[in-house]
Design an enzyme around this catalytic site. Structure first.
Site, PDB file in Angstrom:
ATOM      1  N   ASP A 233     -54.650 -22.556 -14.610  1.00  0.00           N
ATOM      2  CA  ASP A 233     -55.464 -22.085 -15.739  1.00  0.00           C
ATOM      3  C   ASP A 233     -55.588 -23.141 -16.836  1.00  0.00           C
ATOM      4  O   ASP A 233     -54.696 -23.974 -17.007  1.00  0.00           O
ATOM      5  CB  ASP A 233     -54.830 -20.805 -16.309  1.00  0.00           C
ATOM      6  CG  ASP A 233     -55.793 -20.048 -17.202  1.00  0.00           C
ATOM      7  OD1 ASP A 233     -57.014 -20.290 -17.131  1.00  0.00           O
ATOM      8  OD2 ASP A 233     -55.321 -19.200 -17.986  1.00  0.00           O
TER       9      ASP A 233
ATOM     10  N   ASN B 136     -63.189 -13.269 -11.819  1.00  0.00           N
ATOM     11  CA  ASN B 136     -63.913 -14.459 -12.280  1.00  0.00           C
ATOM     12  C   ASN B 136     -65.424 -14.393 -12.012  1.00  0.00           C
ATOM     13  O   ASN B 136     -66.197 -15.193 -12.547  1.00  0.00           O
ATOM     14  CB  ASN B 136     -63.321 -15.741 -11.661  1.00  0.00           C
ATOM     15  CG  ASN B 136     -61.968 -16.122 -12.239  1.00  0.00           C
ATOM     16  OD1 ASN B 136     -61.126 -16.697 -11.561  1.00  0.00           O
ATOM     17  ND2 ASN B 136     -61.733 -15.815 -13.509  1.00  0.00           N
TER      18      ASN B 136
ATOM     19  N   ARG C 238     -67.755 -26.697 -19.403  1.00  0.00           N
ATOM     20  CA  ARG C 238     -66.570 -26.152 -18.730  1.00  0.00           C
ATOM     21  C   ARG C 238     -66.379 -26.710 -17.322  1.00  0.00           C
ATOM     22  O   ARG C 238     -65.255 -26.924 -16.876  1.00  0.00           O
ATOM     23  CB  ARG C 238     -66.657 -24.629 -18.681  1.00  0.00           C
ATOM     24  CG  ARG C 238     -66.519 -23.967 -20.043  1.00  0.00           C
ATOM     25  CD  ARG C 238     -66.678 -22.457 -19.917  1.00  0.00           C
ATOM     26  NE  ARG C 238     -65.691 -21.885 -19.007  1.00  0.00           N
ATOM     27  CZ  ARG C 238     -64.452 -21.525 -19.360  1.00  0.00           C
ATOM     28  NH1 ARG C 238     -64.051 -21.657 -20.613  1.00  0.00           N
ATOM     29  NH2 ARG C 238     -63.621 -21.029 -18.469  1.00  0.00           N
TER      30      ARG C 238
HETATM   31  C1  IPE Z   1     -56.565 -16.637 -13.732  1.00  0.00           C
HETATM   32  O1  IPE Z   1     -57.141 -17.272 -14.817  1.00  0.00           O
HETATM   33  C2  IPE Z   1     -57.375 -16.897 -12.499  1.00  0.00           C
HETATM   34  C3  IPE Z   1     -57.325 -18.269 -11.984  1.00  0.00           C
HETATM   35  C4  IPE Z   1     -56.622 -19.229 -12.473  1.00  0.00           C
HETATM   36  C5  IPE Z   1     -58.126 -18.506 -10.830  1.00  0.00           C
HETATM   37  P1  IPE Z   1     -58.163 -16.534 -15.779  1.00  0.00           P
HETATM   38  O2  IPE Z   1     -58.566 -17.525 -16.793  1.00  0.00           O
HETATM   39  O3  IPE Z   1     -59.231 -15.896 -14.990  1.00  0.00           O
HETATM   40  O4  IPE Z   1     -57.239 -15.390 -16.398  1.00  0.00           O
HETATM   41  P2  IPE Z   1     -57.354 -14.629 -17.787  1.00  0.00           P
HETATM   42  O5  IPE Z   1     -58.759 -14.125 -17.917  1.00  0.00           O
HETATM   43  O6  IPE Z   1     -57.010 -15.606 -18.850  1.00  0.00           O
HETATM   44  O7  IPE Z   1     -56.326 -13.546 -17.695  1.00  0.00           O
HETATM   45  C1  IPE Z   2     -58.941 -21.830 -14.632  1.00  0.00           C
HETATM   46  O1  IPE Z   2     -59.440 -22.325 -15.826  1.00  0.00           O
HETATM   47  C2  IPE Z   2     -59.926 -21.889 -13.502  1.00  0.00           C
HETATM   48  C3  IPE Z   2     -60.454 -20.582 -13.112  1.00  0.00           C
HETATM   49  C4  IPE Z   2     -60.122 -19.440 -13.609  1.00  0.00           C
HETATM   50  C5  IPE Z   2     -61.437 -20.572 -12.068  1.00  0.00           C
HETATM   51  P1  IPE Z   2     -60.310 -21.453 -16.809  1.00  0.00           P
HETATM   52  O2  IPE Z   2     -61.738 -21.652 -16.463  1.00  0.00           O
HETATM   53  O3  IPE Z   2     -59.874 -20.042 -16.827  1.00  0.00           O
HETATM   54  O4  IPE Z   2     -59.989 -22.160 -18.167  1.00  0.00           O
HETATM   55  P2  IPE Z   2     -59.761 -21.480 -19.590  1.00  0.00           P
HETATM   56  O5  IPE Z   2     -58.692 -20.442 -19.391  1.00  0.00           O
HETATM   57  O6  IPE Z   2     -61.050 -20.905 -19.999  1.00  0.00           O
HETATM   58  O7  IPE Z   2     -59.303 -22.594 -20.449  1.00  0.00           O
HETATM   59 MG    MG Z   3     -58.492 -19.082 -17.937  1.00  0.00          MG
END
Ligand code: IPE
Ligand code: IPE
Ligand code: MG
Length: 249
Positions: free
Chosen positions: A29, A77, A42
């Site tokens: 994450d 997601n 992003r």
């Molecule tokens: C968890 O991260 C899912 C992955 C890393 C694939 P998210 O960014 O989706 O989780 P939340 O929304 O912060 O809980």
């Molecule tokens: C994790 O990074 C990757 C996925 C969930 C696919 P994020 O995209 O959730 O990154 P943040 O949490 O917004 O920084």
């Molecule tokens: Mg995230």
């Protein structure tokens, strides 16, 4: 960004190789925040995050970790803008295509946790190719969680279980916690010993809900694109200091 003063060798010397966690799970994450800090879109964060996947898979495999589970895309997601979801799928496919030979040479066996039927056709094809090509490998098992949700996995397990009950393959009275594990994507694998979540969030986000009953957590503020082999080693050093009681004394 790297604030760990010790070298990889120094860190490795603190690890007891006999007591490595068998199974490490990582919630990758923080890609979005990493990009935002740099005023980048992003998907640049996802691209950079993928580079870390390459490094960490190879570091874990070289160290002798037997199972590595990486959370790449959750069932939640899909709520993200279509552009980001498509970008993520493309980056993933690029990674798999680019790394397949290396994974194969390193004897890594790739498995998927999650329902790949819902992935776009181009992504599904690449994923299936990878599973097939590496299916006979005997090294580290790399579980990639793709369109994965812990609750979905449990429901998927219950459906398969009910089917087996109907077919007379299992007597419902014989069901126990261990046997139910065989109905999950991680069938035949030990539960994660160590779960790593970078990015500063203190939650599970629907990852491996059944399997983490007694898993040790290692949380860090580092964003996934800044996560290095050193962080992995630090997490293992920390893990080896823990007293795992499993409810005992
Ligand atoms: C968890 O991260 C899912 C992955 C890393 C694939 P998210 O960014 O989706 O989780 P939340 O929304 O912060 O809980
Ligand atoms: C994790 O990074 C990757 C996925 C969930 C696919 P994020 O995209 O959730 O990154 P943040 O949490 O917004 O920084
Ligand atoms: Mg995230």
């Amino acid at each position: 960004m790297n604030v760990i003063n010790q070298t990889i060798e120094e860190l490795k010397s603190q690890i007891n190789i006999e007591k490595l966690p068998k199974h490490i799970a990582i919630i990758m994450d923080g890609n979005g925040r990493w990009a935002k800090k740099r005023f980048l879109p992003r998907n640049f964060g996802h691209q950079e995050g993928m580079e870390r996947v390459i490094e960490i898979v190879s570091a874990a495999s070289n160290l002798g970790i037997k199972y590595l589970s990486l959370y790449a895309f959750s069932t939640e997601n899909w709520k993200r803008p279509m552009e980001e979801v498509q970008g993520l799928m493309k980056i993933l496919v690029q990674y798999i295509a680019k790394e397949l030979d290396k994974l194969h040479k390193n004897n890594v066996k790739v498995q998927i946790m999650g329902d790949i039927n819902k992935l776009p056709e181009f992504a599904r094809k690449e994923v299936i190719k990878t599973i097939e090509k590496t299916s006979l490998n005997t090294g580290m098992i790399l579980n990639i969680a793709l369109n994965y949700g812990g609750r979905d996995e449990i429901i998927f397990g219950i459906k398969n279980l009910l089917n087996d009950v109907e077919m007379g393959k299992i007597d419902i009275n014989d069901l126990n916690a261990d046997k139910f594990s065989d109905y999950l994507y991680t069938k035949g694998q030990p539960d994660p010993d160590l779960l790593i979540r970078p990015s500063g969030e203190l939650r599970i986000s629907n990852f491996m809900l059944y399997q983490i009953a007694y898993t040790e957590f290692w949380l860090s503020d580092v964003l996934w694109p800044d996560f290095t082999e050193k962080h992995l080693l630090l997490s293992i050093i920390d893990y080896q200091k823990r007293n795992r009681r499993f409810g005992g004394i």
